[in-house]
Design an enzyme around this catalytic site. Structure first.
Site, mmCIF file in Angstrom:
data_model
loop_
_atom_site.group_PDB
_atom_site.id
_atom_site.type_symbol
_atom_site.label_atom_id
_atom_site.label_comp_id
_atom_site.label_asym_id
_atom_site.label_seq_id
_atom_site.Cartn_x
_atom_site.Cartn_y
_atom_site.Cartn_z
ATOM 1 N N TYR A 1 -0.440 2.013 -0.160
ATOM 2 C CA TYR A 1 -1.280 0.808 -0.076
ATOM 3 C C TYR A 1 -2.089 0.807 1.225
ATOM 4 O O TYR A 1 -3.301 0.563 1.223
ATOM 5 C CB TYR A 1 -0.370 -0.419 -0.159
ATOM 6 C CG TYR A 1 -1.085 -1.755 -0.272
ATOM 7 C CD1 TYR A 1 -1.448 -2.263 -1.523
ATOM 8 C CD2 TYR A 1 -1.348 -2.531 0.857
ATOM 9 C CE1 TYR A 1 -2.070 -3.497 -1.631
ATOM 10 C CE2 TYR A 1 -1.970 -3.752 0.746
ATOM 11 C CZ TYR A 1 -2.330 -4.246 -0.495
ATOM 12 O OH TYR A 1 -2.947 -5.473 -0.603
ATOM 13 N N SER B 1 -7.593 -5.806 2.870
ATOM 14 C CA SER B 1 -6.310 -6.434 3.217
ATOM 15 C C SER B 1 -6.153 -6.322 4.724
ATOM 16 O O SER B 1 -6.784 -5.467 5.371
ATOM 17 C CB SER B 1 -5.178 -5.668 2.537
ATOM 18 O OG SER B 1 -3.926 -5.995 3.100
HETATM 19 P P1 NAD Z 1 -2.651 -10.125 -8.780
HETATM 20 O O1 NAD Z 1 -1.505 -9.262 -9.209
HETATM 21 O O2 NAD Z 1 -2.633 -11.586 -9.096
HETATM 22 O O3 NAD Z 1 -4.028 -9.499 -9.324
HETATM 23 C C1 NAD Z 1 -4.220 -8.136 -9.568
HETATM 24 C C2 NAD Z 1 -5.211 -7.983 -10.694
HETATM 25 O O4 NAD Z 1 -5.416 -6.577 -10.947
HETATM 26 C C3 NAD Z 1 -4.733 -8.601 -12.026
HETATM 27 O O5 NAD Z 1 -5.840 -9.167 -12.699
HETATM 28 C C4 NAD Z 1 -4.214 -7.367 -12.785
HETATM 29 O O6 NAD Z 1 -4.211 -7.538 -14.200
HETATM 30 C C5 NAD Z 1 -5.240 -6.337 -12.340
HETATM 31 N N1 NAD Z 1 -4.811 -4.960 -12.568
HETATM 32 C C6 NAD Z 1 -3.623 -4.384 -12.266
HETATM 33 N N2 NAD Z 1 -3.621 -3.084 -12.649
HETATM 34 C C7 NAD Z 1 -4.847 -2.837 -13.195
HETATM 35 C C8 NAD Z 1 -5.472 -1.686 -13.765
HETATM 36 N N3 NAD Z 1 -4.830 -0.507 -13.862
HETATM 37 N N4 NAD Z 1 -6.741 -1.802 -14.237
HETATM 38 C C9 NAD Z 1 -7.406 -2.982 -14.149
HETATM 39 N N5 NAD Z 1 -6.871 -4.104 -13.601
HETATM 40 C C10 NAD Z 1 -5.602 -4.028 -13.134
HETATM 41 O O7 NAD Z 1 -2.741 -9.918 -7.203
HETATM 42 P P2 NAD Z 1 -3.663 -10.550 -6.063
HETATM 43 O O8 NAD Z 1 -2.719 -10.976 -5.008
HETATM 44 O O9 NAD Z 1 -4.648 -11.520 -6.583
HETATM 45 O O10 NAD Z 1 -4.396 -9.230 -5.553
HETATM 46 C C11 NAD Z 1 -5.772 -8.949 -5.720
HETATM 47 C C12 NAD Z 1 -6.242 -8.025 -4.606
HETATM 48 O O11 NAD Z 1 -6.025 -8.677 -3.362
HETATM 49 C C13 NAD Z 1 -5.507 -6.674 -4.528
HETATM 50 O O12 NAD Z 1 -6.431 -5.641 -4.230
HETATM 51 C C14 NAD Z 1 -4.550 -6.881 -3.369
HETATM 52 O O13 NAD Z 1 -4.245 -5.652 -2.734
HETATM 53 C C15 NAD Z 1 -5.371 -7.771 -2.473
HETATM 54 N N6 NAD Z 1 -4.609 -8.543 -1.483
HETATM 55 C C16 NAD Z 1 -3.674 -9.469 -1.879
HETATM 56 C C17 NAD Z 1 -2.982 -10.173 -0.901
HETATM 57 C C18 NAD Z 1 -1.922 -11.211 -1.258
HETATM 58 O O14 NAD Z 1 -1.196 -11.655 -0.370
HETATM 59 N N7 NAD Z 1 -1.821 -11.676 -2.490
HETATM 60 C C19 NAD Z 1 -3.239 -9.933 0.450
HETATM 61 C C20 NAD Z 1 -4.213 -8.987 0.803
HETATM 62 C C21 NAD Z 1 -4.887 -8.298 -0.176
#
Ligand code: NAD
Length: 261
Positions: free
Chosen positions: A156, A143
């Protein structure tokens, strides 16, 4: 179809960025292991779609990756299904926002376990096979918060800085084995999760949709554009190719200029 014969395991791939990775890699013929929570019928539909586009196999593992024994079970299941993991994408993650002195201890423990420690466990269990086959790709969804901080996101930010360091160490340990390890560090990515926040924030702050997007969500993103899940997945796909064999130990920002400030 340059990933035919390879197997990719993507944690947290039932929605958002993880699902986009799964679709991109399936599109190049890889066997896919998806993981995460959600509606069973919707997950089964996605799993079927991945198989249809790859012409290869796709399985779903619903294990809770905040628990080491569940990670071990998932890795054993995936390796039994396809014979090994060639591409490991550590993507599962959750967030909690609170000042340090009020940060719930259970939320701290969950975020460190899922966003950081789960990547140690999946990596230690995937590496013996990758080393034996002399080929592997390890990609972390880190991130912008692996490079910079924001207030109230202590767990985080700690986990994401940690995974950036872990990735450098893995890259050095695997450099002569045909294995690369890299972070992709998105800024704000347009996911359903983000989209759902807009109406509530409009109401709570008396702002227009444009004001919420530009002045609240995209305040720190100079392009004032969300990154898309497809843009993040395209970078992962590039890292899986032969042209990226020399890229290891890096942290690649896709953040609309956020960390350039
Ligand atoms: P999201 O909530 O759509 O996806 C998260 C995924 O993790 C889902 O499939 C959820 O079911 C799964 N999950 C949650 N708890 C879990 C557990 N205990 N065991 C197994 N799976 C679990 O969110 P996203 O935005 O797609 O995020 C994905 C990654 O990207 C994360 O690591 C997040 O920190 C990172 N990220 C997101 C953004 C953003 O703006 N969306 C920015 C930077 C980094």
């Amino acid at each position: 179809m340059f990933l035919k014969g390879k197997t990719a395991l993507i944690t947290g791939s039932t929605s958002g960025i993880g699902l986009a990775y799964a679709k991109a890699l399936a599109g190049e013929g890889a066997n896919i292991v998806i993981n995460g929570f959600g509606d069973a019928a919707a997950i089964e539909a996605e799993r079927g779609g991945l198989e249809a586009s790859s012409g290869a196999g796709a399985i779903y593992c619903g294990h809770d990756l905040s628990k080491p024994d569940q990670i071990e079970a998932m890795m054993a299941e995936a390796i039994a299904a396809f014979g090994g993991i060639d591409i490991l994408i550590n993507n599962a993650g959750v967030q909690h926002v609170a000042p340090v002195e009020d940060f719930p201890v259970d939320k701290w423990d969950l975020i460190i376990a899922l966003n950081l420690t789960s990547a140690f466990h999946t990596t230690r269990l995937a590496l013996p096979g990758m080393k034996a086959r002399k080929w592997g790709r390890i990609i972390q969804t880190a991130s912008a918060h692996s490079l910079t901080a924001s207030p109230f996101k202590s767990a985080y930010v700690t986990a994401k800085h940690g995974i950036a360091g872990f990735t450098k160490t893995v890259a050095l340990e695997t450099a002569t084995f045909g294995i690369t390890a890299n972070c992709i560090s998105p800024g704000y990515v347009w996911t359903p999760l983000v989209e759902k926040q807009i109406p509530d924030t409009m109401k709570a702050r008396g702002l227009t949709r444009e004001q919420v997007m530009n002045d609240v969500l995209l305040a720190s993103q100079p392009t004032k554009q969300f990154v898309t899940v497809e843009q993040v997945a395209a970078m992962a796909l590039f890292l899986c190719g032969d042209d990226a064999a020399g890229i290891t130990g890096t942290n690649i920002s896709i953040d609309g200029g956020w960390t350039a400030q």
